[in-house]
Scaffold this motif. Sequence first.
Motif, PDB file in Angstrom:
ATOM      1  N   TRP A  25      -0.982   2.209  -5.381  1.00 53.89           N
ATOM      2  CA  TRP A  25      -0.835   3.482  -5.614  1.00 53.89           C
ATOM      3  C   TRP A  25      -0.198   3.917  -6.784  1.00 53.89           C
ATOM      4  O   TRP A  25       0.784   3.410  -7.140  1.00 53.89           O
ATOM      5  CB  TRP A  25      -0.148   4.094  -4.147  1.00 53.89           C
ATOM      6  CG  TRP A  25      -0.141   5.555  -4.275  1.00 53.89           C
ATOM      7  CD1 TRP A  25      -0.361   6.488  -5.128  1.00 53.89           C
ATOM      8  CD2 TRP A  25       0.255   6.474  -3.101  1.00 53.89           C
ATOM      9  NE1 TRP A  25      -0.318   7.976  -4.819  1.00 53.89           N
ATOM     10  CE2 TRP A  25       0.388   7.584  -3.430  1.00 53.89           C
ATOM     11  CE3 TRP A  25       1.003   6.151  -1.990  1.00 53.89           C
ATOM     12  CZ2 TRP A  25       0.396   8.860  -2.641  1.00 53.89           C
ATOM     13  CZ3 TRP A  25       1.423   6.953  -1.182  1.00 53.89           C
ATOM     14  CH2 TRP A  25       1.339   8.557  -1.468  1.00 53.89           C
ATOM     15  N   ALA A  44       5.211   9.273   0.397  1.00 55.16           N
ATOM     16  CA  ALA A  44       4.917   7.730   0.139  1.00 55.16           C
ATOM     17  C   ALA A  44       5.590   6.934   0.974  1.00 55.16           C
ATOM     18  O   ALA A  44       6.814   6.657   0.838  1.00 55.16           O
ATOM     19  CB  ALA A  44       5.099   7.524  -1.319  1.00 55.16           C
ATOM     20  N   LEU A  48       5.013   2.585  -4.531  1.00 50.78           N
ATOM     21  CA  LEU A  48       4.403   3.637  -5.496  1.00 50.78           C
ATOM     22  C   LEU A  48       4.777   3.143  -6.991  1.00 50.78           C
ATOM     23  O   LEU A  48       5.895   2.765  -7.201  1.00 50.78           O
ATOM     24  CB  LEU A  48       5.007   4.870  -4.998  1.00 50.78           C
ATOM     25  CG  LEU A  48       4.555   6.021  -6.068  1.00 50.78           C
ATOM     26  CD1 LEU A  48       3.325   6.375  -5.801  1.00 50.78           C
ATOM     27  CD2 LEU A  48       5.610   7.194  -5.581  1.00 50.78           C
ATOM     28  N   GLN A 230      -2.419   6.944   5.114  1.00 50.34           N
ATOM     29  CA  GLN A 230      -1.341   5.846   5.346  1.00 50.34           C
ATOM     30  C   GLN A 230      -1.281   5.672   6.672  1.00 50.34           C
ATOM     31  O   GLN A 230      -1.277   4.357   7.113  1.00 50.34           O
ATOM     32  CB  GLN A 230      -0.040   6.439   4.539  1.00 50.34           C
ATOM     33  CG  GLN A 230       0.044   6.398   3.201  1.00 50.34           C
ATOM     34  CD  GLN A 230       1.487   7.017   2.711  1.00 50.34           C
ATOM     35  OE1 GLN A 230       2.236   6.319   2.450  1.00 50.34           O
ATOM     36  NE2 GLN A 230       1.299   8.410   2.588  1.00 50.34           N
TER      37      GLN A 230
END
Length: 254
Positions: A25, A44, A48, A230
Amino acid sequence: MTGWDALAEELAQWSEAGRVATLWWRDDDAVAATPALARLLEAARVPLALAVIPGLLEQSLAAALRHRPDIAVLQHGFKHRNHEPAGMKNAELGGSRSPAELAADLASGWRSLRDAFGNRALPVLTPPWNRIAPAHLAALPDWGYCGISTYLARRTAYPVAELLQVNTHIDVIDWHGGKVFVGEVAALRLLTGHLRARRVGEADPDEPTGLLTHHLVHDAATWAFLDQLQDWLSRQAMIRWLSTGEVFGGCDRG
């Protein structure tokens, strides 16, 4: 068949082949601690990579990430400004700029990132608008970079010797339709399409599938989709999210 059904079928093919589908990501355009950034950090739940614009960097961003060692920082150009003449596609690292001018800007930006984020800043360049002139691309290792990330499936892992390219493939924003969520159908089609291309050999099977977001322009539908994606992927045994360090393994210049 829904987009989720098609994705499930594709992942079943990976599972039958005994393979694990890797993802990563990247979020672009970070410059400061904003409500949108706070929401991104909360949303998140996987590793990340934050692409930061160093020439616009505010100290509040460094403070916001101080206790988030899990977040890596990439260099998003210098000031994200277009330098191409009218009629040409926007680019900060395009052919209209001299190598000396560009190298000086990038070096200044790198120093800002290293000062602010220490070794969490990786010498990986993410060109604004995902564009860079071939001559500048070839010079990146000499300028201290060991990685580059743009958009769409890469043609080769090393477009230049000692420069690893790992791109993104699922842009969740409709840039030409009002900077809103591209839609569940389109986003899942991009994800499923790149995974299939990797599986059948139409794309580099070793390039992890990249999610591309821009937290500053997310609408409610975008945030909702990221949560749902997710959650859904967390229940799939054949999925693994890679850290930025795994994506650009060993990429550092001190």
